[in-house]
Design a protein around this motif. Structure first.
Motif, PDB file in Angstrom:
ATOM      1  N   SER A  49     -32.463 -18.583  14.895  1.00 36.87           N
ATOM      2  CA  SER A  49     -31.831 -19.900  14.772  1.00 36.87           C
ATOM      3  C   SER A  49     -31.775 -20.606  16.125  1.00 36.87           C
ATOM      4  N   LEU A  50     -31.402 -19.893  17.163  1.00 35.15           N
ATOM      5  CA  LEU A  50     -31.374 -20.489  18.503  1.00 35.15           C
ATOM      6  C   LEU A  50     -32.761 -20.921  18.955  1.00 35.15           C
ATOM      7  N   LEU A  51     -33.773 -20.091  18.695  1.00 38.03           N
ATOM      8  CA  LEU A  51     -35.138 -20.462  19.067  1.00 38.03           C
ATOM      9  C   LEU A  51     -35.590 -21.714  18.307  1.00 38.03           C
ATOM     10  N   LEU A  52     -35.280 -21.788  17.022  1.00 37.58           N
ATOM     11  CA  LEU A  52     -35.650 -22.974  16.252  1.00 37.58           C
ATOM     12  C   LEU A  52     -34.936 -24.223  16.765  1.00 37.58           C
ATOM     13  N   LEU A  53     -33.661 -24.076  17.124  1.00 38.02           N
ATOM     14  CA  LEU A  53     -32.931 -25.223  17.668  1.00 38.02           C
ATOM     15  C   LEU A  53     -33.542 -25.705  18.981  1.00 38.02           C
ATOM     16  N   VAL A  54     -33.940 -24.773  19.824  1.00 38.78           N
ATOM     17  CA  VAL A  54     -34.527 -25.143  21.112  1.00 38.78           C
ATOM     18  C   VAL A  54     -35.905 -25.766  20.912  1.00 38.78           C
ATOM     19  N   ILE A  55     -36.721 -25.176  20.048  1.00 47.19           N
ATOM     20  CA  ILE A  55     -38.097 -25.644  19.883  1.00 47.19           C
ATOM     21  C   ILE A  55     -38.164 -26.922  19.041  1.00 47.19           C
ATOM     22  N   ILE A  56     -37.506 -26.937  17.884  1.00 48.55           N
ATOM     23  CA  ILE A  56     -37.637 -28.056  16.954  1.00 48.55           C
ATOM     24  C   ILE A  56     -36.567 -29.119  17.190  1.00 48.55           C
ATOM     25  N   GLY A  57     -35.353 -28.693  17.383  1.00 49.99           N
ATOM     26  CA  GLY A  57     -34.265 -29.652  17.559  1.00 49.99           C
ATOM     27  C   GLY A  57     -33.284 -29.562  16.401  1.00 49.99           C
ATOM     28  N   TRP A  58     -32.545 -30.674  16.207  1.00 50.00           N
ATOM     29  CA  TRP A  58     -31.486 -30.654  15.203  1.00 50.00           C
ATOM     30  C   TRP A  58     -32.019 -30.501  13.778  1.00 50.00           C
ATOM     31  N   GLU A  59     -33.321 -30.837  13.538  1.00 51.46           N
ATOM     32  CA  GLU A  59     -33.893 -30.713  12.198  1.00 51.46           C
ATOM     33  C   GLU A  59     -33.905 -29.263  11.720  1.00 51.46           C
ATOM     34  N   ALA A  60     -33.892 -28.343  12.647  1.00 54.16           N
ATOM     35  CA  ALA A  60     -33.879 -26.928  12.290  1.00 54.16           C
ATOM     36  C   ALA A  60     -32.583 -26.549  11.582  1.00 54.16           C
ATOM     37  N   LEU A  61     -31.532 -27.324  11.837  1.00 50.56           N
ATOM     38  CA  LEU A  61     -30.258 -27.045  11.166  1.00 50.56           C
ATOM     39  C   LEU A  61     -30.370 -27.199   9.650  1.00 50.56           C
ATOM     40  N   LEU A  62     -31.234 -28.108   9.189  1.00 52.63           N
ATOM     41  CA  LEU A  62     -31.449 -28.268   7.747  1.00 52.63           C
ATOM     42  C   LEU A  62     -32.055 -27.000   7.148  1.00 52.63           C
ATOM     43  N   GLY A  63     -33.027 -26.452   7.827  1.00 50.72           N
ATOM     44  CA  GLY A  63     -33.647 -25.207   7.356  1.00 50.72           C
ATOM     45  C   GLY A  63     -32.677 -24.045   7.387  1.00 50.72           C
TER      46      GLY A  63
END
Length: 144
Positions: A49-63
């Motif tokens: 989750s942290l890696l997705l937040l860093v790489i993608i941004g806030w849109e990762a929160l939806l996933g």
């Protein structure tokens, strides 16, 4: 039979003991395979989750929210599955008990011409179990 006393074994019919061994031993074996995942899964979820937040941004929160929603849904389905398996096990035990009694008293059944009555009894129990519990359990397994 792990060190049971003869008096303990005499209290229960053989079919009951064999049913307990065959039905209850398999989930214990499956549990041993799942236990390590219980410790590693939360750590993996946090790191990814942290890696997705860093790489993608806030849109990762939806996933991540969707993933958490699916996990909660699976927990609810697991509760329903457990209840249905308990009901199926109860009726299977009842059917095995009746079958054991019929086998032990086969001479009396034949002598009194009760074959059709016992046949109808077994058919009704088998139909009820297969239509209600087992079918729904298999559909839940297939969907989730």
């Amino acid at each position: 039979m792990l060190r049971l006393k003869e008096t303990t074994l005499a209290d229960y019919p053989r079919s009951h003991v064999m049913n307990l061994i065959s039905k209850d031993l398999d989930p214990i074996g499956q549990c041993v395979q799942i236990v390590p995942v219980l410790f590693t899964a939360p750590v993996e979820l946090c790191v990814i989750s942290l890696l997705l937040l860093v790489i993608i941004g806030w849109e990762a929160l939806l996933g991540i929210a969707y993933m958490l929603l699916c996990m909660m849904l699976r927990c609810g389905v697991g509760r329903v599955y457990r209840k249905l398996r308990h009901n199926a096990a109860f009726f299977t035990d009842q059917r095995l008990r009746l079958l054991s009694e019929a086998i032990s008293g086969i001479q009396a059944i034949k002598m009194n011409v009760w074959e059709t009555a016992f046949e109808n009894l077994f058919k009704n129990i088998r139909r009820f179990v297969s239509l209600n519990s087992v079918l729904v359990v298999n559909i839940l397994i297939f969907l989730f």
